[in-house]
Write an enzyme that holds these catalytic residues in place. Structure first.
Site, PDB file in Angstrom:
ATOM      1  N   TYR A   1      36.441  42.004  45.214  1.00 15.96           N
ATOM      2  CA  TYR A   1      36.897  41.980  43.822  1.00 15.96           C
ATOM      3  C   TYR A   1      38.326  42.461  43.613  1.00 15.96           C
ATOM      4  CZ  TYR A   1      36.354  41.572  38.860  1.00 15.96           C
ATOM      5  OH  TYR A   1      36.478  41.154  37.566  1.00 15.96           O
TER       6      TYR A   1
ATOM      7  N   LYS B   1      47.603  45.455  44.043  1.00 14.31           N
ATOM      8  CA  LYS B   1      47.739  46.905  43.957  1.00 14.31           C
ATOM      9  C   LYS B   1      48.015  47.525  45.328  1.00 14.31           C
ATOM     10  CE  LYS B   1      47.474  46.851  39.585  1.00 14.31           C
ATOM     11  NZ  LYS B   1      46.366  46.523  38.786  1.00 14.31           N
TER      12      LYS B   1
ATOM     13  N   ASP C   1      51.857  42.930  34.922  1.00 13.61           N
ATOM     14  CA  ASP C   1      51.123  44.019  35.589  1.00 13.61           C
ATOM     15  C   ASP C   1      51.987  44.886  36.501  1.00 13.61           C
ATOM     16  OD1 ASP C   1      48.500  45.249  35.917  1.00 13.61           O
ATOM     17  OD2 ASP C   1      48.487  44.487  37.957  1.00 13.61           O
TER      18      ASP C   1
ATOM     19  N   ARG D   1      37.455  38.673  34.236  1.00 11.36           N
ATOM     20  CA  ARG D   1      38.894  38.361  34.274  1.00 11.36           C
ATOM     21  C   ARG D   1      39.157  36.875  34.396  1.00 11.36           C
ATOM     22  NH1 ARG D   1      42.760  42.992  34.963  1.00 11.36           N
ATOM     23  NH2 ARG D   1      41.408  44.786  34.700  1.00 11.36           N
TER      24      ARG D   1
ATOM     25  N   SER E   1      45.238  50.726  33.465  1.00  9.00           N
ATOM     26  CA  SER E   1      44.454  49.499  33.569  1.00  9.00           C
ATOM     27  C   SER E   1      43.665  49.230  32.291  1.00  9.00           C
ATOM     28  CB  SER E   1      43.494  49.614  34.747  1.00  9.00           C
ATOM     29  OG  SER E   1      44.226  49.852  35.925  1.00  9.00           O
TER      30      SER E   1
ATOM     31  N   ARG F   1      37.717  47.914  40.674  1.00  8.80           N
ATOM     32  CA  ARG F   1      38.328  48.714  41.741  1.00  8.80           C
ATOM     33  C   ARG F   1      37.470  49.954  42.009  1.00  8.80           C
ATOM     34  NH1 ARG F   1      42.109  51.185  40.176  1.00  8.80           N
ATOM     35  NH2 ARG F   1      42.304  50.460  38.036  1.00  8.80           N
TER      36      ARG F   1
ATOM     37  N   CYS G   1      44.741  48.585  29.327  1.00  5.57           N
ATOM     38  CA  CYS G   1      45.271  49.269  28.144  1.00  5.57           C
ATOM     39  C   CYS G   1      46.386  48.475  27.463  1.00  5.57           C
ATOM     40  CB  CYS G   1      45.739  50.669  28.498  1.00  5.57           C
ATOM     41  SG  CYS G   1      44.366  51.766  28.896  1.00  5.57           S
TER      42      CYS G   1
ATOM     43  N   HIS H   1      53.504  50.123  37.805  1.00  2.00           N
ATOM     44  CA  HIS H   1      52.409  49.404  37.137  1.00  2.00           C
ATOM     45  C   HIS H   1      52.873  49.051  35.724  1.00  2.00           C
ATOM     46  CE1 HIS H   1      47.842  49.508  35.929  1.00  2.00           C
ATOM     47  NE2 HIS H   1      48.219  48.298  36.286  1.00  2.00           N
TER      48      HIS H   1
HETATM   49  P1  GTP Z   1      45.129  45.493  33.687  1.00  2.00           P
HETATM   50  O1  GTP Z   1      45.173  44.036  34.015  1.00  2.00           O
HETATM   51  O2  GTP Z   1      43.785  46.105  33.975  1.00  2.00           O
HETATM   52  O3  GTP Z   1      46.221  46.302  34.302  1.00  2.00           O
HETATM   53  O4  GTP Z   1      45.181  45.623  32.082  1.00  2.00           O
HETATM   54  P2  GTP Z   1      46.300  45.399  30.958  1.00  2.00           P
HETATM   55  O5  GTP Z   1      47.069  46.651  30.759  1.00  2.00           O
HETATM   56  O6  GTP Z   1      47.072  44.149  31.208  1.00  2.00           O
HETATM   57  O7  GTP Z   1      45.398  45.234  29.631  1.00  2.00           O
HETATM   58  P3  GTP Z   1      45.171  43.982  28.674  1.00  2.00           P
HETATM   59  O8  GTP Z   1      46.410  43.531  27.975  1.00  2.00           O
HETATM   60  O9  GTP Z   1      44.428  42.946  29.438  1.00  2.00           O
HETATM   61  O10 GTP Z   1      44.227  44.630  27.581  1.00  2.00           O
HETATM   62  C1  GTP Z   1      42.997  45.241  27.889  1.00  2.00           C
HETATM   63  C2  GTP Z   1      42.098  45.294  26.670  1.00  2.00           C
HETATM   64  O11 GTP Z   1      42.749  45.956  25.584  1.00  2.00           O
HETATM   65  C3  GTP Z   1      41.735  43.898  26.160  1.00  2.00           C
HETATM   66  O12 GTP Z   1      40.401  43.915  25.750  1.00  2.00           O
HETATM   67  C4  GTP Z   1      42.648  43.707  24.981  1.00  2.00           C
HETATM   68  O13 GTP Z   1      42.122  42.823  24.030  1.00  2.00           O
HETATM   69  C5  GTP Z   1      42.809  45.127  24.436  1.00  2.00           C
HETATM   70  N1  GTP Z   1      44.126  45.320  23.781  1.00  2.00           N
HETATM   71  C6  GTP Z   1      45.339  44.925  24.252  1.00  2.00           C
HETATM   72  N2  GTP Z   1      46.324  45.224  23.373  1.00  2.00           N
HETATM   73  C7  GTP Z   1      45.736  45.823  22.320  1.00  2.00           C
HETATM   74  C8  GTP Z   1      46.227  46.387  21.088  1.00  2.00           C
HETATM   75  O14 GTP Z   1      47.420  46.363  20.789  1.00  2.00           O
HETATM   76  N3  GTP Z   1      45.295  46.959  20.262  1.00  2.00           N
HETATM   77  C9  GTP Z   1      43.958  46.980  20.575  1.00  2.00           C
HETATM   78  N4  GTP Z   1      43.125  47.553  19.698  1.00  2.00           N
HETATM   79  N5  GTP Z   1      43.468  46.460  21.721  1.00  2.00           N
HETATM   80  C10 GTP Z   1      44.334  45.901  22.589  1.00  2.00           C
HETATM   81  C1  SPV Z   2      44.038  46.982  37.154  1.00  3.12           C
HETATM   82  O1  SPV Z   2      42.921  47.505  37.363  1.00  3.12           O
HETATM   83  O2  SPV Z   2      45.029  47.652  36.802  1.00  3.12           O
HETATM   84  C2  SPV Z   2      44.195  45.518  37.297  1.00  3.12           C
HETATM   85  C3  SPV Z   2      43.080  44.755  37.852  1.00  3.12           C
HETATM   86  O3  SPV Z   2      45.246  44.990  36.990  1.00  3.12           O
HETATM   87  S1  SPV Z   2      42.982  44.906  39.578  1.00  3.12           S
HETATM   88  O4  SPV Z   2      43.654  43.749  40.177  1.00  3.12           O
HETATM   89  O5  SPV Z   2      41.574  44.899  39.938  1.00  3.12           O
HETATM   90  O6  SPV Z   2      43.650  46.104  40.029  1.00  3.12           O
HETATM   91 MN    MN Z   3      46.823  46.519  36.435  1.00  7.69          MN
END
Ligand code: GTP
Ligand code: SPV
Ligand code: MN
Length: 589
Positions: A208, A217, A286, A375, A259, A80, A261, A237
């Site tokens: 993207y 979003k 999400d 992704r 994002s 983004r 996290c 979110h």
């Molecule tokens: P968006 O799709 O961008 O909104 O992200 P999200 O909040 O869904 O994050 P996601 O669950 O995909 O995790 C992002 C990164 O953090 C990945 O590399 C995960 O492996 C890592 N991660 C997720 N949960 C944990 C956790 O509990 N501990 C640690 N150390 N890493 C984590």
């Molecule tokens: C984020 O960035 O919080 C995502 C990926 O979930 S995107 O669809 O690019 O916003």
């Molecule tokens: Mn997101």
């Protein structure tokens, strides 16, 4: 009732408003062809076939990963672009200090220049979609016009896309108008414009994720948050997960993390072996649309129907269900590929990369093999933790709201806010290290209230006020918590094991909601004592546990002072109630 295809109305005849708008856009963008997306499997398969034939999509190993494909985006278009994202309201103050603003007339004129003739030689795809279950009163529809077939393939997974959505639109002829073109992918000619007052989005120059999949979003957060404010609900979110305890009680919680996290991973967590009897049901990973119900509770739907999830870090050890889920029928973007033509990313602990995300022979000197923001796009129905509750038109009742960020220091593993009002301050104070999900520096701590900094379609002061108002309307408001899975020791090692083990924290949260979990009063909020957490089987030393749950007073004071100047920077609309909460928090120190 099954209808023979020859009896179906032409898509272009279903909604007058959509057809008129498509004709206007075609006049401006001059495509060679117009393709109305039916949304059927045959339609999608044909489109995918075209992309493969053109070499824009690569078939992965169909023996090991049936139905899986790889898309490599332009190397300058991988995340983004927040600095090129604008909220264009008539009055600048309505967009707030939290958004880039441009006057609607100026933005429209600039975009008109970019869109003029931009689809010459291309196909214009009409993508009708519905955010939320088709029969839900909370669902909202949109139409994305795009010249990217890759965007269409993603939208087909991420939304209820095609004929049924168009029929719903024809019911009242209202929809969000999203116009998208990849243009020439020149970062200097890239803009993501939002016109909340006109329910319109214009996106140019990127193909993207959040820049281009306009249902996500742009619509479901920036435009929807604006609508939610005027209509009395919340567009957030947040992931949504159902947790069934060994005693058979099911509760739903929603969590907002910035994002990359941890939302997807928390939404599909696998209970540790030492916590037998727990079951997990994913509702969303999400976005959550939250409505105060007649019963005084807060009810949530997931407007999406798929996951656009972060690949790196996904392994059988961290998230077995995700590995299961993305083994078939998955569209990968910017991952690496093994010698056996299987997808690969950092932390997948299988095989080794042969080519990197740019398609070059893998050489560690060139950096990581998979892009850090690579992704997978996959249907929610492929998640082993999928539940039919996802389709419930009323949504699910929420027992707890959880906020959190990625913070090496300071923020403890978990604490509970004292009240809804204190919870809104806690949520408004969220800070997190930036990630690869957006362009720019990674690892820099910034404020990200409610994980909505990049996504709130209006002034943050008004937004906090709206949160306070919603709370006042709820007779059985969810309790509010803050978590941090990302505390590190001096050597940079995570103190908390995370992933499935996060259930230990969720179990305490549910205990608190049921009125049975113990806690002690800290200056930051209500914290679990060691005996309040189920830690059997973890091997966590007392010292680490103390580091995870204690907050030094001096650091907390500095943090609160930082929050005050942050609120000041947001301008005059920040509710005085939040300043009062902040002063009370300082007093408690
Ligand atoms: P968006 O799709 O961008 O909104 O992200 P999200 O909040 O869904 O994050 P996601 O669950 O995909 O995790 C992002 C990164 O953090 C990945 O590399 C995960 O492996 C890592 N991660 C997720 N949960 C944990 C956790 O509990 N501990 C640690 N150390 N890493 C984590
Ligand atoms: C984020 O960035 O919080 C995502 C990926 O979930 S995107 O669809 O690019 O916003
Ligand atoms: Mn997101």
């Amino acid at each position: 009732m099954a209808t023979a295809p020859y009896l179906l109305a032409a898509l272009s005849d279903i909604s007058k408003n959509v057809s008129t708008w498509v004709a206007e856009v075609a006049t401006l963008t001059t495509p060679d062809r117009i393709h109305w997306c039916e949304g059927s499997d045959a339609d999608i398969a044909a489109l995918r076939g075209e992309l493969v034939a053109r070499g824009e999509l690569r078939e992965l190993n169909q023996q090991t990963n049936p139905g899986c494909y790889l898309y490599r985006s332009d190397p300058t278009d991988v995340a983004r672009v927040e600095h090129l994202t604008f909220v264009c309201t008539a009055a600048q103050d309505d967009a707030g200090a939290n958004n880039n603003w441009m006057a609607p007339v100026e933005a429209r004129a600039r975009m008109r220049g970019l869109f003029q003739g931009c689809m010459r030689g291309r196909t214009l795809y009409v993508v009708p979609y519905c955010m939320g279950p088709l029969d839900s009163p909370y669902a909202r529809c949109g139409v994305e016009i795009t010249d990217s077939a890759y965007v269409v393939l993603n939208m087909a997974i991420m939304t209820r896309m095609g004929r049924a959505a168009l029929e719903r639109i024809a019911g009242d002829e209202t929809f969000v108008r999203g116009l998208h073109s990849t243009g020439d992918l020149d970062p200097a000619r890239r803009y993501i414009m939002h016109y909340p007052e006109e329910l319109a989005i214009e996106s140019f120059g990127s193909g993207y994720g959040g820049n281009a999949l306009l249902g996500k979003k742009c619509h479901a957060l920036r435009i929807a948050s604006w609508q939610a404010r005027t209509e009395g609900w919340l567009a957030e979110h947040m992931m949504i997960v159902g947790l069934e305890s060994p005693a058979g009680e099911t509760h739903y919680v929603a969590a907002a993390f910035p994002s990359a996290c941890g939302k997807t991973n928390l939404a599909m967590l696998i209970p540790p072996d030492s916590m037998p009897g727990w079951k997990v049901y994913t509702i969303g990973d999400d976005i959550a649309w939250l409505h105060p119900g007649e019963d005084g509770r807060l009810w949530a739907i997931n407007p999406e129907s798929g996951y656009f999830g972060v690949a790196p870090g996904t392994s059988r050890k961290t998230n077995r269900n995700a590995c299961e889920m993305i083994r078939r029928d998955t569209l990968y973007t910017n991952v690496a590929v093994t010698a056996n033509n299987e997808p690969w990313w950092q932390g997948c602990d299988e095989n080794a990369p042969a080519t990197d995300w740019l398609g070059r022979l893998y050489d560690p000197a060139n950096g990581p093999a998979a892009h850090p923001n690579s992704r997978f796009t996959v249907s929610a129905q492929h998640n082993p933790a999928y539940t039919a509750a996802v389709e419930d038109p009323r949504g699910v009742p929420i027992s707890a709201l959880i906020f959190g960020g990625r913070r090496r220091e300071l923020a403890p593993l978990v604490y509970e806010a004292r009240s809804w009002r204190h919870g809104v301050l806690v949520a408004a104070s969220v800070a997190s290290e930036t990630t690869a999900a957006a362009e720019g520096a990674v690892g820099v701590v910034r404020r990200d209230p409610m994980a909505m900094k990049p996504f709130c379609g209006y002034d943050f002061g008004d937004y906090f006020q709206h949160w306070l108002r919603i709370g006042a309307r709820l007779r059985r408001a969810p309790r509010i918590f803050h978590v941090n899975w990302f505390r590190q020791d001096a050597a940079g090692k995570f103190l908390w094991p995370g992933y499935g083990e996060n259930l230990r924290v969720l179990a305490w949260i549910l205990d608190r909601c049921a009125g049975r979990g113990g806690a002690h009063e800290g200056s930051i909020g209500l914290l679990p004592r060691p005996q309040d957490l189920q830690l059997a089987g973890l091997n966590l030393s007392d010292a680490v546990l103390r580091d995870l749950t204690e907050v030094p007073a001096a650091a907390l004071r500095a943090e609160l002072v930082g929050v005050r100047s942050y609120l000041d920077s947001l301008g005059p609309r920040v509710p005085s109630a939040l300043y009062e909460e902040l002063e009370a928090a300082l007093q408690r120190l």
